[in-house]
Design a protein around this motif. Sequence first.
Motif, PDB file in Angstrom:
ATOM      1  N   PHE A 234       0.839  -1.199   0.000  1.00 32.18           N
ATOM      2  CA  PHE A 234       0.000   0.000   0.000  1.00 32.18           C
ATOM      3  C   PHE A 234       0.880   1.257   0.000  1.00 32.18           C
ATOM      4  CE2 PHE A 234      -2.169   3.551   1.913  1.00 32.18           C
ATOM      5  CZ  PHE A 234      -3.433   3.524   1.342  1.00 32.18           C
ATOM      6  N   CYS A 235       1.913   1.258   0.841  1.00 29.88           N
ATOM      7  CA  CYS A 235       2.815   2.416   0.881  1.00 29.88           C
ATOM      8  C   CYS A 235       3.446   2.672  -0.479  1.00 29.88           C
ATOM      9  CB  CYS A 235       3.913   2.200   1.930  1.00 29.88           C
ATOM     10  SG  CYS A 235       3.333   2.099   3.636  1.00 29.88           S
ATOM     11  N   LEU A 236       3.792   1.605  -1.188  1.00 28.39           N
ATOM     12  CA  LEU A 236       4.455   1.748  -2.479  1.00 28.39           C
ATOM     13  C   LEU A 236       3.488   2.151  -3.586  1.00 28.39           C
ATOM     14  CD1 LEU A 236       6.780  -1.405  -2.473  1.00 28.39           C
ATOM     15  CD2 LEU A 236       7.448   0.959  -2.031  1.00 28.39           C
ATOM     16  N   PHE A 237       2.343   1.477  -3.662  1.00 25.56           N
ATOM     17  CA  PHE A 237       1.461   1.617  -4.814  1.00 25.56           C
ATOM     18  C   PHE A 237       0.346   2.645  -4.636  1.00 25.56           C
ATOM     19  CE2 PHE A 237       2.459  -3.058  -5.958  1.00 25.56           C
ATOM     20  CZ  PHE A 237       3.590  -2.662  -6.648  1.00 25.56           C
ATOM     21  N   TRP A 238      -0.036   2.916  -3.387  1.00 25.66           N
ATOM     22  CA  TRP A 238      -1.207   3.764  -3.168  1.00 25.66           C
ATOM     23  C   TRP A 238      -0.912   5.071  -2.444  1.00 25.66           C
ATOM     24  CZ3 TRP A 238      -5.854   2.655  -5.373  1.00 25.66           C
ATOM     25  CH2 TRP A 238      -6.036   1.360  -5.873  1.00 25.66           C
ATOM     26  N   LEU A 239       0.114   5.110  -1.602  1.00 24.73           N
ATOM     27  CA  LEU A 239       0.344   6.306  -0.790  1.00 24.73           C
ATOM     28  C   LEU A 239       0.626   7.554  -1.639  1.00 24.73           C
ATOM     29  CD1 LEU A 239       0.538   7.633   1.973  1.00 24.73           C
ATOM     30  CD2 LEU A 239       2.937   6.900   2.082  1.00 24.73           C
ATOM     31  N   PRO A 240       1.525   7.500  -2.652  1.00 20.76           N
ATOM     32  CA  PRO A 240       1.754   8.730  -3.440  1.00 20.76           C
ATOM     33  C   PRO A 240       0.479   9.244  -4.104  1.00 20.76           C
ATOM     34  CG  PRO A 240       3.517   7.149  -3.821  1.00 20.76           C
ATOM     35  CD  PRO A 240       2.455   6.423  -3.056  1.00 20.76           C
ATOM     36  N   GLY A 305      -4.664   3.266  11.671  1.00 23.11           N
ATOM     37  CA  GLY A 305      -6.104   3.469  11.710  1.00 23.11           C
ATOM     38  C   GLY A 305      -6.530   4.900  11.946  1.00 23.11           C
ATOM     39  N   LEU A 306      -5.604   5.748  12.422  1.00 27.28           N
ATOM     40  CA  LEU A 306      -5.934   7.150  12.684  1.00 27.28           C
ATOM     41  C   LEU A 306      -5.907   8.018  11.433  1.00 27.28           C
ATOM     42  CD1 LEU A 306      -3.823   7.729  15.958  1.00 27.28           C
ATOM     43  CD2 LEU A 306      -6.281   7.247  15.775  1.00 27.28           C
ATOM     44  N   THR A 307      -5.415   7.502  10.320  1.00 26.05           N
ATOM     45  CA  THR A 307      -5.212   8.320   9.122  1.00 26.05           C
ATOM     46  C   THR A 307      -6.461   9.077   8.668  1.00 26.05           C
ATOM     47  OG1 THR A 307      -3.478   6.792   8.402  1.00 26.05           O
ATOM     48  CG2 THR A 307      -4.347   8.306   6.752  1.00 26.05           C
ATOM     49  N   VAL A 364      -4.517  -9.791  -3.461  1.00 26.92           N
ATOM     50  CA  VAL A 364      -5.845  -9.790  -2.849  1.00 26.92           C
ATOM     51  C   VAL A 364      -6.164  -8.412  -2.274  1.00 26.92           C
ATOM     52  CG1 VAL A 364      -7.265 -10.790  -1.012  1.00 26.92           C
ATOM     53  CG2 VAL A 364      -5.729 -12.261  -2.350  1.00 26.92           C
ATOM     54  N   PHE A 365      -5.179  -7.845  -1.574  1.00 28.24           N
ATOM     55  CA  PHE A 365      -5.403  -6.565  -0.906  1.00 28.24           C
ATOM     56  C   PHE A 365      -5.546  -5.424  -1.912  1.00 28.24           C
ATOM     57  CE2 PHE A 365      -4.124  -2.967   1.899  1.00 28.24           C
ATOM     58  CZ  PHE A 365      -5.083  -3.156   2.880  1.00 28.24           C
ATOM     59  N   ASN A 366      -4.744  -5.451  -2.991  1.00 27.47           N
ATOM     60  CA  ASN A 366      -4.860  -4.412  -4.017  1.00 27.47           C
ATOM     61  C   ASN A 366      -6.270  -4.370  -4.610  1.00 27.47           C
ATOM     62  OD1 ASN A 366      -2.333  -3.226  -4.019  1.00 27.47           O
ATOM     63  ND2 ASN A 366      -1.481  -4.658  -5.499  1.00 27.47           N
ATOM     64  N   THR A 367      -6.822  -5.547  -4.874  1.00 28.96           N
ATOM     65  CA  THR A 367      -8.178  -5.613  -5.410  1.00 28.96           C
ATOM     66  C   THR A 367      -9.171  -5.027  -4.408  1.00 28.96           C
ATOM     67  OG1 THR A 367      -7.559  -7.597  -6.646  1.00 28.96           O
ATOM     68  CG2 THR A 367      -9.916  -7.167  -6.367  1.00 28.96           C
ATOM     69  N   PHE A 368      -8.986  -5.397  -3.148  1.00 34.50           N
ATOM     70  CA  PHE A 368      -9.826  -4.868  -2.060  1.00 34.50           C
ATOM     71  C   PHE A 368      -9.701  -3.352  -1.972  1.00 34.50           C
ATOM     72  CE2 PHE A 368      -9.619  -3.481   2.423  1.00 34.50           C
ATOM     73  CZ  PHE A 368     -10.926  -3.725   2.824  1.00 34.50           C
ATOM     74  N   VAL A 369      -8.466  -2.843  -2.048  1.00 30.90           N
ATOM     75  CA  VAL A 369      -8.242  -1.398  -1.940  1.00 30.90           C
ATOM     76  C   VAL A 369      -8.916  -0.657  -3.084  1.00 30.90           C
ATOM     77  CG1 VAL A 369      -6.491   0.428  -2.050  1.00 30.90           C
ATOM     78  CG2 VAL A 369      -6.111  -1.566  -0.597  1.00 30.90           C
ATOM     79  N   VAL A 381     -10.017   0.764   4.546  1.00 30.92           N
ATOM     80  CA  VAL A 381      -8.697   0.220   4.194  1.00 30.92           C
ATOM     81  C   VAL A 381      -7.712   0.431   5.337  1.00 30.92           C
ATOM     82  CG1 VAL A 381      -6.761   0.428   2.591  1.00 30.92           C
ATOM     83  CG2 VAL A 381      -9.110   0.610   1.747  1.00 30.92           C
ATOM     84  N   PHE A 382      -7.679   1.623   5.916  1.00 33.55           N
ATOM     85  CA  PHE A 382      -6.754   1.909   7.005  1.00 33.55           C
ATOM     86  C   PHE A 382      -7.093   1.094   8.258  1.00 33.55           C
ATOM     87  CE2 PHE A 382      -6.528   6.022   4.594  1.00 33.55           C
ATOM     88  CZ  PHE A 382      -5.244   5.829   4.119  1.00 33.55           C
ATOM     89  N   ALA A 383      -8.374   0.858   8.497  1.00 30.38           N
ATOM     90  CA  ALA A 383      -8.770   0.063   9.658  1.00 30.38           C
ATOM     91  C   ALA A 383      -8.259  -1.371   9.542  1.00 30.38           C
ATOM     92  CB  ALA A 383     -10.292   0.075   9.799  1.00 30.38           C
TER      93      ALA A 383
END
Length: 418
Positions: A234-240, A305-307, A364-369, A381-383
Amino acid sequence: MQPSRRRWLILGLILGAIVLNYIDRQILSILKPTLKAEFGFDDRGYAMLANVFTVGYALMYPVAGWLVDRFGARSVMLLGIVSWSTACLGAGLTRSLGAFTFFRGMLGLSEPTAFPAQLRVVTMWFPGALRATANSLCVAGGSLGALIAPPLVAGLALSWGWHAAFIVPATLGLVIAVLWSFVYRDPPADQVIEGQTLAQRIQGPAFTWPQLWRTRTLWGILLIRFISDPVWYFCLFWLPGYLQENSGLTLAQIGMVGWIPFLVADLGGIGTAMWSDRMVRNGAAPLRARKVMLVTTACFAPICGLTPLLPHVAVTLVIFSIVGAVCLSWLFSLSVVIAEAFPTRNVASVLGIAGGCGAAGAVVFNTFVGDMMVRFGPGRVFAVMAVLHPIAAVLLWTMTRPEKPPAASLSPQAVCAS
């Protein structure tokens, strides 16, 4: 060249290769809005592109581990660097989504070669009291690449267009490949590490492939990587992209501040590895030292989870700096757990299987995200991410132990062929 000097030069080359490995994979996430406009896809389409890479990565990781144990680190690392640099170059030269997707898949198939090869090198060249530090310095190339990528990619794209952001790192990768072919050698067969020569360690007892699957520690490592790796992905593919689309940063601002979480993650991963090595030097059992350190760092993961509750961009950067440090502490030192739980001849195969399992979890998670981002926003997602490392900590403490192969010594050929 003296072996004690050569090993650090080799480590430096691996660091450089892994830096470029991560820059190449990060380009997509940094240029997400640009590429969405260029090729006309939404977050679901982006998740598909991320999964093309990750599926190939997951499938190839176990194969890469087997290749390293069968053919050695030198040739497999060389093949990997050339292949992923060629894939990045191809992505930079293409002008169609179909070709871009093809080269993204090629990148995923070639990049896993770096990490089983790197672990094999560290296990062969460094004693236990230095192994976690050497491994973390080496693998830190990943987060260093993620740190360098935002300003580098943004600068290249803004100055010469998005194609240049792929072409320049690809060219540097081919230079590293040439240097690797001239510099790398296996350590001398008579070099003594922890009371054994390289020949003795390579010819000692080892698990066959079927026997590996009957060990409790292998299943523990697989579950840990499947559960915890998606947070780093997630940090690599989604954070930016999240910082641009949800926090309002421009591409130029991403170049200025997007590297901060990755710098803190790098420092945290190296620092915790050095802490565990210090525990070993002070008399702690190596495997227990890694467990204590990893369980401690997992206690900080729920801050993720606080994000959505604290949406200011500065707070998001702080939160993901901490989360990134947790992720890299686990990624760096789980490799060392493998090296200390399994015979030398099995470590690359085990890491390959584990890395593939971690990448499968990320698929699996990327699809979920992607689906959750479109339907509900990022809160859920953060939870989910907040609890993944604590669950992994329970698995680590209860399922990992030193694994001893059958008493009868197996030949290297038997282990590789099985």
